[in-house]
Design a protein around this motif. Structure first.
Motif, PDB file in Angstrom:
ATOM      1  N   GLN A  64      94.215  -0.980 -57.986  1.00  0.00           N
ATOM      2  CA  GLN A  64      93.460  -0.386 -56.838  1.00  0.00           C
ATOM      3  C   GLN A  64      94.405   0.006 -55.743  1.00  0.00           C
ATOM      4  OE1 GLN A  64      92.601  -2.254 -53.608  1.00  0.00           O
ATOM      5  NE2 GLN A  64      91.400  -0.565 -52.697  1.00  0.00           N
ATOM      6  N   LEU A  67      96.120   3.307 -56.648  1.00  0.00           N
ATOM      7  CA  LEU A  67      95.208   4.576 -56.878  1.00  0.00           C
ATOM      8  C   LEU A  67      94.936   4.752 -55.116  1.00  0.00           C
ATOM      9  CD1 LEU A  67      93.254   3.804 -59.642  1.00  0.00           C
ATOM     10  CD2 LEU A  67      94.953   5.364 -59.721  1.00  0.00           C
ATOM     11  N   SER A  68      94.852   3.760 -54.333  1.00  0.00           N
ATOM     12  CA  SER A  68      94.155   4.121 -53.000  1.00  0.00           C
ATOM     13  C   SER A  68      95.165   5.021 -52.280  1.00  0.00           C
ATOM     14  CB  SER A  68      94.048   2.651 -52.428  1.00  0.00           C
ATOM     15  OG  SER A  68      95.272   2.070 -52.041  1.00  0.00           O
ATOM     16  N   ASP A  72      92.399   7.752 -51.658  1.00  0.00           N
ATOM     17  CA  ASP A  72      91.690   7.532 -50.466  1.00  0.00           C
ATOM     18  C   ASP A  72      92.194   8.471 -49.142  1.00  0.00           C
ATOM     19  OD1 ASP A  72      90.632   5.290 -52.094  1.00  0.00           O
ATOM     20  OD2 ASP A  72      91.100   3.835 -50.769  1.00  0.00           O
ATOM     21  N   ARG A  93     100.373   6.694 -61.942  1.00  0.00           N
ATOM     22  CA  ARG A  93      99.981   5.442 -61.153  1.00  0.00           C
ATOM     23  C   ARG A  93      99.681   4.294 -61.931  1.00  0.00           C
ATOM     24  NH1 ARG A  93     102.151   8.937 -58.722  1.00  0.00           N
ATOM     25  NH2 ARG A  93     101.538   9.799 -56.662  1.00  0.00           N
ATOM     26  N   THR A 142      87.304   4.695 -59.735  1.00  0.00           N
ATOM     27  CA  THR A 142      88.029   5.385 -58.902  1.00  0.00           C
ATOM     28  C   THR A 142      87.696   6.831 -58.695  1.00  0.00           C
ATOM     29  OG1 THR A 142      89.736   3.332 -58.537  1.00  0.00           O
ATOM     30  CG2 THR A 142      90.378   5.821 -57.542  1.00  0.00           C
ATOM     31  N   HIS A 147      86.931   7.064 -54.621  1.00  0.00           N
ATOM     32  CA  HIS A 147      87.394   6.309 -53.682  1.00  0.00           C
ATOM     33  C   HIS A 147      87.742   5.064 -54.654  1.00  0.00           C
ATOM     34  CE1 HIS A 147      87.845   3.761 -50.037  1.00  0.00           C
ATOM     35  NE2 HIS A 147      87.622   4.977 -49.453  1.00  0.00           N
ATOM     36  N   SER A 148      89.016   4.361 -54.053  1.00  0.00           N
ATOM     37  CA  SER A 148      89.442   3.078 -55.070  1.00  0.00           C
ATOM     38  C   SER A 148      88.484   2.068 -54.679  1.00  0.00           C
ATOM     39  CB  SER A 148      90.885   2.735 -54.414  1.00  0.00           C
ATOM     40  OG  SER A 148      90.797   2.334 -52.831  1.00  0.00           O
ATOM     41  N   GLY A 151      86.539   1.782 -57.827  1.00  0.00           N
ATOM     42  CA  GLY A 151      87.380   1.010 -59.049  1.00  0.00           C
ATOM     43  C   GLY A 151      87.488  -0.643 -58.727  1.00  0.00           C
TER      44      GLY A 151
END
Length: 227
Positions: A64, A67-68, A72, A93, A142, A147-148, A151
């Motif tokens: 998370q 990825l954020s 994000d 990622r 996600t 948005h993370s 996920g």
């Protein structure tokens, strides 16, 4: 490949200098103290608790986080200017988060090796399909929610579903290492393709298939996005 190496080093630097990473790594000694305070465990019980119940939470948080950084901040919308395709960005990622996760997991496994022996490493191999499932849910959640947090929630929901629905899942149960028949299978005491092991193999293939499916859905959705 040089670009990938640079990005991996950048993410590792960000990881080791972030408060988020410090808090996650603090979970290792905290978890060890909690487990130790609960009393003695058999090898299979300890392996199940660590690799099937505790460790997935680390993977959820690490993936998370990776990825954020781009999702994000909406920086991923500039993907068309990257010298990398969208599906490569997503898998990269995943790869970076896996490198961090395996690093932490190796530290834990080395610490457990004096007590568990080779079974610590065998347990990791057995749990890989479950980790792939987590990766699929987190990536799909996600990408589809953009948005993370999506996920993160999907990963935690999956963890809660097998953590608290152990009896209802039957042969699709995720928590298996604590059972004697699974212990002998993972430890190599029975033939890999023996008839008594078929349900274990089907269980692992099921979760690996679910994970690959959701990773594929995440890639498909990412490639269809337009700025």
């Amino acid at each position: 490949m040089n670009g990938l190496g640079i990005r991996i080093r950048l993410f590792l630097k960000l990881w080791f200098t972030s408060l988020y990473a410090v808090l996650i790594m603090l979970l290792i000694p905290i978890t060890a103290l909690v487990i130790y305070s609960q009393g003695t465990y058999t090898v299979e019980d300890l392996a199940s608790m660590v690799y099937e119940e505790v460790v997935p939470i680390w993977f959820i948080l690490i993936l998370q986080w990776c990825l954020s950084i781009d999702i994000d901040s909406k920086f991923h919308l500039q993907m068309m200017t990257y010298p990398i395709s969208r599906w490569q960005f997503l898998l990269e990622r995943l790869f970076i988060s896996t490198v961090i996760f395996i690093g932490l997991l190796s530290v834990v496994s080395f610490a457990l090796s004096p007590f568990m022996g080779a079974f610590a490493w065998q347990s990791i191999a057995f749990a890989v399909p479950m980790y792939i499932t987590f990766a699929g849910f987190i990536m799909a959640g996600t990408v589809f929610t953009n948005h993370s947090v999506g996920g993160l929630l999907l990963g935690i929901l999956f963890w809660m579903s097998y953590e608290f629905g152990e009896i209802l899942l039957g042969n699709l149960n995720v928590i298996l290492l604590k059972y004697g028949s699974v212990y002998t299978f993972v430890n190599g005491e029975t033939q890999f393709f023996a008839e008594t092991n078929h349900w274990i193999l089907y269980n692992r293939l099921f979760y690996m298939g679910i994970g690959v499916l959701f990773i594929g859905l995440a890639i498909w959705k990412t490639n269809r996005k337009t700025v």
